[in-house]
Write a protein that holds these residues in place. Sequence first.
Motif, mmCIF file in Angstrom:
data_model
loop_
_atom_site.group_PDB
_atom_site.id
_atom_site.type_symbol
_atom_site.label_atom_id
_atom_site.label_comp_id
_atom_site.label_asym_id
_atom_site.label_seq_id
_atom_site.Cartn_x
_atom_site.Cartn_y
_atom_site.Cartn_z
ATOM 1 N N MET A 161 85.286 26.599 55.439
ATOM 2 C CA MET A 161 83.736 26.821 55.826
ATOM 3 C C MET A 161 83.191 25.694 56.319
ATOM 4 O O MET A 161 81.849 25.818 57.143
ATOM 5 N N SER A 162 83.417 24.572 56.083
ATOM 6 C CA SER A 162 83.040 23.227 56.823
ATOM 7 C C SER A 162 83.427 22.998 58.049
ATOM 8 O O SER A 162 84.271 21.866 58.310
ATOM 9 N N ILE A 163 83.023 23.727 58.896
ATOM 10 C CA ILE A 163 83.315 23.778 60.451
ATOM 11 C C ILE A 163 82.800 22.632 61.402
ATOM 12 O O ILE A 163 83.471 21.830 62.054
ATOM 13 N N ILE A 164 81.405 22.849 61.279
ATOM 14 C CA ILE A 164 80.665 21.893 62.234
ATOM 15 C C ILE A 164 80.212 20.747 61.289
ATOM 16 O O ILE A 164 79.770 20.826 60.194
ATOM 17 N N PRO A 165 80.517 19.475 61.679
ATOM 18 C CA PRO A 165 79.982 18.283 61.060
ATOM 19 C C PRO A 165 78.567 18.215 60.384
ATOM 20 O O PRO A 165 77.654 18.692 61.247
ATOM 21 N N PRO A 166 78.152 17.822 59.272
ATOM 22 C CA PRO A 166 76.709 18.059 58.794
ATOM 23 C C PRO A 166 75.898 17.295 59.831
ATOM 24 O O PRO A 166 74.575 17.952 60.286
ATOM 25 N N GLU A 167 76.117 16.330 60.456
ATOM 26 C CA GLU A 167 74.878 15.675 61.555
ATOM 27 C C GLU A 167 74.823 16.596 62.655
ATOM 28 O O GLU A 167 73.800 16.222 63.363
ATOM 29 N N LYS A 168 75.771 17.381 62.920
ATOM 30 C CA LYS A 168 75.715 18.323 64.222
ATOM 31 C C LYS A 168 75.220 19.583 63.839
ATOM 32 O O LYS A 168 74.934 20.575 64.758
ATOM 33 N N LEU A 169 74.831 19.902 62.537
ATOM 34 C CA LEU A 169 74.706 21.273 62.126
ATOM 35 C C LEU A 169 73.048 21.632 62.492
ATOM 36 O O LEU A 169 72.243 20.846 62.124
ATOM 37 N N ASN A 170 72.576 22.752 63.077
ATOM 38 C CA ASN A 170 71.441 23.253 63.235
ATOM 39 C C ASN A 170 71.107 24.291 62.686
ATOM 40 O O ASN A 170 71.740 25.394 62.421
ATOM 41 N N VAL A 171 69.986 23.895 61.618
ATOM 42 C CA VAL A 171 69.613 24.884 60.407
ATOM 43 C C VAL A 171 69.326 26.150 60.903
ATOM 44 O O VAL A 171 69.564 27.350 60.459
ATOM 45 N N LYS A 172 68.397 26.165 62.109
ATOM 46 C CA LYS A 172 67.891 27.226 62.787
ATOM 47 C C LYS A 172 69.001 28.422 63.082
ATOM 48 O O LYS A 172 68.954 29.411 62.894
ATOM 49 N N THR A 173 69.966 27.529 63.930
ATOM 50 C CA THR A 173 71.065 28.439 64.301
ATOM 51 C C THR A 173 71.760 29.148 63.104
ATOM 52 O O THR A 173 72.160 30.283 63.065
ATOM 53 N N ALA A 174 71.911 28.307 62.030
ATOM 54 C CA ALA A 174 72.775 28.845 60.937
ATOM 55 C C ALA A 174 72.121 29.760 60.144
ATOM 56 O O ALA A 174 72.599 30.938 59.960
ATOM 57 N N MET A 175 70.659 29.851 60.099
ATOM 58 C CA MET A 175 69.873 30.948 59.444
ATOM 59 C C MET A 175 70.012 32.250 60.380
ATOM 60 O O MET A 175 70.047 33.353 59.836
ATOM 61 N N THR A 176 69.857 32.169 61.724
ATOM 62 C CA THR A 176 70.259 33.092 62.614
ATOM 63 C C THR A 176 71.399 33.987 62.603
ATOM 64 O O THR A 176 71.475 35.093 62.613
ATOM 65 N N GLU A 177 72.436 33.031 62.190
ATOM 66 C CA GLU A 177 73.702 33.917 62.051
ATOM 67 C C GLU A 177 73.874 34.404 60.933
ATOM 68 O O GLU A 177 74.792 35.311 60.645
ATOM 69 N N MET A 178 73.210 34.128 59.715
ATOM 70 C CA MET A 178 73.614 34.607 58.450
ATOM 71 C C MET A 178 72.864 36.067 58.350
ATOM 72 O O MET A 178 71.691 36.161 58.520
ATOM 73 N N PRO A 179 73.631 36.797 57.690
ATOM 74 C CA PRO A 179 73.204 38.070 57.403
ATOM 75 C C PRO A 179 71.963 38.045 56.368
ATOM 76 O O PRO A 179 71.780 37.345 55.466
ATOM 77 N N SER A 180 71.051 39.248 56.536
ATOM 78 C CA SER A 180 69.917 39.078 55.515
ATOM 79 C C SER A 180 70.318 39.266 54.172
ATOM 80 O O SER A 180 69.773 38.869 53.258
ATOM 81 N N LEU A 181 71.387 39.947 53.850
ATOM 82 C CA LEU A 181 71.695 40.177 52.369
ATOM 83 C C LEU A 181 72.183 38.767 52.041
ATOM 84 O O LEU A 181 71.877 38.250 50.689
ATOM 85 N N ILE A 182 72.776 37.987 52.658
ATOM 86 C CA ILE A 182 73.138 36.605 52.157
ATOM 87 C C ILE A 182 71.982 35.693 51.862
ATOM 88 O O ILE A 182 72.021 35.196 50.800
ATOM 89 N N ARG A 183 71.123 35.827 52.829
ATOM 90 C CA ARG A 183 69.957 35.208 52.539
ATOM 91 C C ARG A 183 69.112 35.599 51.354
ATOM 92 O O ARG A 183 68.574 34.809 50.648
ATOM 93 N N ALA A 184 69.220 36.802 51.080
ATOM 94 C CA ALA A 184 68.463 37.293 49.842
ATOM 95 C C ALA A 184 68.994 36.756 48.637
ATOM 96 O O ALA A 184 68.631 36.605 47.645
ATOM 97 N N TYR A 185 70.429 36.761 48.606
ATOM 98 C CA TYR A 185 71.458 36.062 47.516
ATOM 99 C C TYR A 185 70.866 34.692 47.210
ATOM 100 O O TYR A 185 70.668 34.222 46.303
ATOM 101 N N LEU A 186 70.659 33.945 48.256
ATOM 102 C CA LEU A 186 70.124 32.563 48.150
ATOM 103 C C LEU A 186 68.950 32.610 47.709
ATOM 104 O O LEU A 186 68.788 31.499 46.643
ATOM 105 N N ARG A 187 68.101 33.140 47.919
ATOM 106 C CA ARG A 187 66.801 33.236 47.425
ATOM 107 C C ARG A 187 66.842 33.751 45.781
ATOM 108 O O ARG A 187 65.920 33.190 45.039
ATOM 109 N N LEU A 188 67.709 34.268 45.299
ATOM 110 C CA LEU A 188 67.943 34.471 43.909
ATOM 111 C C LEU A 188 68.408 33.384 43.314
ATOM 112 O O LEU A 188 68.455 33.259 42.016
ATOM 113 N N GLY A 189 68.996 32.420 44.078
ATOM 114 C CA GLY A 189 69.686 31.459 43.187
ATOM 115 C C GLY A 189 71.260 31.158 43.407
ATOM 116 O O GLY A 189 71.918 30.648 42.490
ATOM 117 N N ALA A 190 71.856 32.024 44.295
ATOM 118 C CA ALA A 190 73.200 32.113 44.478
ATOM 119 C C ALA A 190 73.758 30.883 45.203
ATOM 120 O O ALA A 190 73.428 30.074 45.980
#
Length: 230
Positions: A161-190
């Motif tokens: 899963m560690s595909i892009i180096p941390p220093e090159k990672l764009n958080v906005k792009t990451a959240m756009t790619e992420m399904p809403s269900l996974i984002r919801a799990y993260l809000r629960l503390g997943a």
Amino acid sequence: LRYQVFIKEFGAGTTKKNHESLLDKDKFDENCDHLLLIDRQEKVVVGTIRLINSSVAKANFGFYSSDEFNLCQILKLYKRCLEIGRACIEKKYRGSIALHLLWSGLGQYVISQDIKVMFGVASFHGNNVNKFSSALSYLSYNFGASKELQFNANIYSSCNMSIIPPEKLNVKTAMTEMPSLIRAYLRLGAKVGEGAFVDTVFNTIDVGIIIDINSMNKKYKDFYGRPRRI
């Protein structure tokens, strides 16, 4: 509903029998509980989550996610486990209060069954890892499960899963790619397991999700665990 979402909409593979009956069904469905969200005006199921309690798993076919992830570490730490899976919402209800209501029902179930940990797989639809490289990397760097709760994707069909180096990672792009269900799990503390599982049959990239109820986000734990009538 599951047939329409997973097979017709997202292109998952299934059996000839399931196509003929227009069902997404496997050996786990008969013995587990199914949380249903129903539009009472339209008289139709618009959301669902499949719930496999540890006692049910032990007496029958085990857990669905054990085919994709090594669960030994989780199972030896907790007796009251709940696998959550096959979560979906009918297309026109997404972005509404539907997901919130599903979580409300799930919270009440978890409290009533004295569940200590929830886990399962959450999916990116499609098998192209590069399409979700930012989201997978973001999850790996920021939401990795502790050693006590760690579980790894089975090596025969896993991807790093560690595909892009941390220093090159764009958080906005990451959240756009992420399904809403996974984002919801993260809000629960997943938290997430190590590695993703590429399911070529179901046409998904699956991430292992785990939520320790004791360390769950308190705001959501208090809210979703509260009994209410809707």
